[in-house]
Write a protein that holds these residues in place. Structure first.
Motif, short mmCIF file in Angstrom:
data_model
loop_
_atom_site.label_atom_id
_atom_site.label_comp_id
_atom_site.label_asym_id
_atom_site.label_seq_id
_atom_site.Cartn_x
_atom_site.Cartn_y
_atom_site.Cartn_z
N LEU A 64 0.95 -1.19 0.12
CA LEU A 64 -0.13 0.21 0.06
C LEU A 64 0.96 1.33 -0.06
N ALA A 65 1.90 1.24 0.79
CA ALA A 65 2.90 2.45 0.83
C ALA A 65 3.50 2.56 -0.44
N MET A 66 3.99 1.34 -1.09
CA MET A 66 4.59 1.52 -2.40
C MET A 66 3.71 2.11 -3.67
N ASN A 67 2.45 1.69 -3.59
CA ASN A 67 1.46 2.17 -4.33
C ASN A 67 1.48 3.74 -4.30
N LEU A 68 1.54 4.20 -3.27
CA LEU A 68 1.52 5.52 -3.11
C LEU A 68 2.66 6.41 -3.60
N ASP A 107 7.37 -17.69 -6.27
CA ASP A 107 6.96 -16.84 -7.47
C ASP A 107 6.91 -15.51 -7.05
N TYR A 108 6.15 -15.38 -6.01
CA TYR A 108 5.84 -14.13 -5.50
C TYR A 108 6.96 -13.28 -5.18
N LEU A 109 7.99 -13.85 -4.19
CA LEU A 109 9.21 -13.20 -3.65
C LEU A 109 9.95 -12.69 -5.09
N ASN A 110 10.18 -13.58 -6.00
CA ASN A 110 11.10 -13.33 -7.03
C ASN A 110 10.51 -11.81 -7.81
N THR A 111 9.06 -11.97 -7.92
CA THR A 111 8.33 -10.86 -8.79
C THR A 111 8.54 -9.73 -8.12
N TYR A 112 8.49 -9.67 -6.55
CA TYR A 112 8.76 -8.69 -5.71
C TYR A 112 9.96 -8.04 -5.90
N LYS A 113 10.91 -9.04 -5.89
CA LYS A 113 12.31 -8.28 -5.78
C LYS A 113 12.69 -7.61 -7.06
N LYS A 114 11.83 -7.95 -8.30
CA LYS A 114 12.27 -7.62 -9.67
C LYS A 114 11.79 -5.99 -9.61
N SER A 125 4.11 -1.53 -13.67
CA SER A 125 3.58 -3.11 -14.21
C SER A 125 4.33 -4.04 -13.34
N ALA A 126 5.59 -3.82 -12.79
CA ALA A 126 6.36 -4.84 -12.00
C ALA A 126 5.69 -4.88 -10.69
N TYR A 127 5.11 -3.66 -10.27
CA TYR A 127 4.19 -3.57 -8.96
C TYR A 127 3.07 -4.46 -9.06
N ASN A 128 2.23 -3.97 -10.20
CA ASN A 128 1.05 -4.69 -10.43
C ASN A 128 0.97 -6.43 -10.34
N LYS A 151 -7.58 -4.30 -4.73
CA LYS A 151 -7.67 -2.84 -4.72
C LYS A 151 -6.34 -2.30 -4.72
N LEU A 152 -5.20 -2.91 -4.63
CA LEU A 152 -3.72 -2.58 -4.57
C LEU A 152 -3.45 -2.12 -5.80
N LYS A 153 -3.98 -2.52 -6.64
CA LYS A 153 -3.39 -2.62 -8.31
C LYS A 153 -3.49 -0.97 -8.81
N LEU A 154 -2.50 -0.64 -9.38
CA LEU A 154 -2.38 0.71 -9.97
C LEU A 154 -3.04 0.60 -11.27
#
Ligand code: HEC
Length: 156
Positions: A64-68, A107-114, A125-128, A151-154
């Motif tokens: 949520l913080a990163m979204n902002l 899978d989630y962690l690797n995507t998050y790190k990217k 798009s990396a965040y979404n 709802k977190l999606k940008l």
């Protein structure tokens, strides 16, 4: 005197009415709690949040913080190593984790790190995609928080 005992009767009736109104309103409240969590028993045990559930809330807050940050043109600082604990954090009970949990988690962690390696133009798009990985595991196991997660999606 007669008046005051009459009014205290009214007070008593008002109190009873309020009390019954309170007990009635508990039902929808419990339902909304169930939507936020995976297990129905959790709402009866508000102090019993598991290590995994608490970690999930941190992950939610962090996204949520990163979204902002991204929305306002900023760049996220660094991958939170605390989230690596997703593999070992204790769930509410042994049935809470779906089959293949560790694969979903990697899978989630690797995507998050990217996100942190993405050029600014690809941050959204990396965040979404990371939010989508949260949703993928939840679709398999724990659909309650899906609405909140989506709802977190940008908007791209
Ligand atoms: C690998 C699977 C997996 C991934 C990835 C995942 N979750 Fe979860 N999530 C779970 C499980 C399982 C629970 C139930 C934990 C428990 O009750 O012990 C949970 C619980 C939750 C909860 C409810 C916590 C509570 O208060 O009870 C929220 C909110 C949540 N996740 C959000 C997220 C967000 C946001 C992400 C991505 C940043 C995410 N999840 C990624 C499996 C996953």
């Amino acid at each position: 005197m007669a008046l005051s005992s009459k009014s205290s009767l009214w007070l008593l009736l008002a109190f009873l009415w309020l009390f019954s109104a309170c007990t009635h309103s508990e039902k929808p409240e419990d339902k909304s709690k169930d939507e936020a969590s995976c297990t129905k028993s959790k709402s009866m045990n508000p102090n019993g949040d598991s290590e995994l559930a608490l970690l999930m809330r941190q992950m939610y807050d962090s996204l949520l913080a990163m979204n902002l940050i991204i929305k306002n043109g900023g760049i996220p600082a660094a991958f939170p190593d605390a989230f690596l604990k997703i593999h070992t954090a204790k769930p509410t009970d042994s049935h809470t984790k779906p089959d293949g949990f560790d694969a979903y988690a990697d899978d989630y962690l690797n995507t998050y790190k990217k996100i942190y390696q993405s050029p600014k133009s690809e941050l959204k798009s990396a965040y979404n995609l990371t939010v989508q990985k949260c949703a993928t595991c939840h679709e398999a196991s724990c659909p309650g928080p899906l609405k909140k997660i989506n709802k977190l999606k940008l908007e791209l």
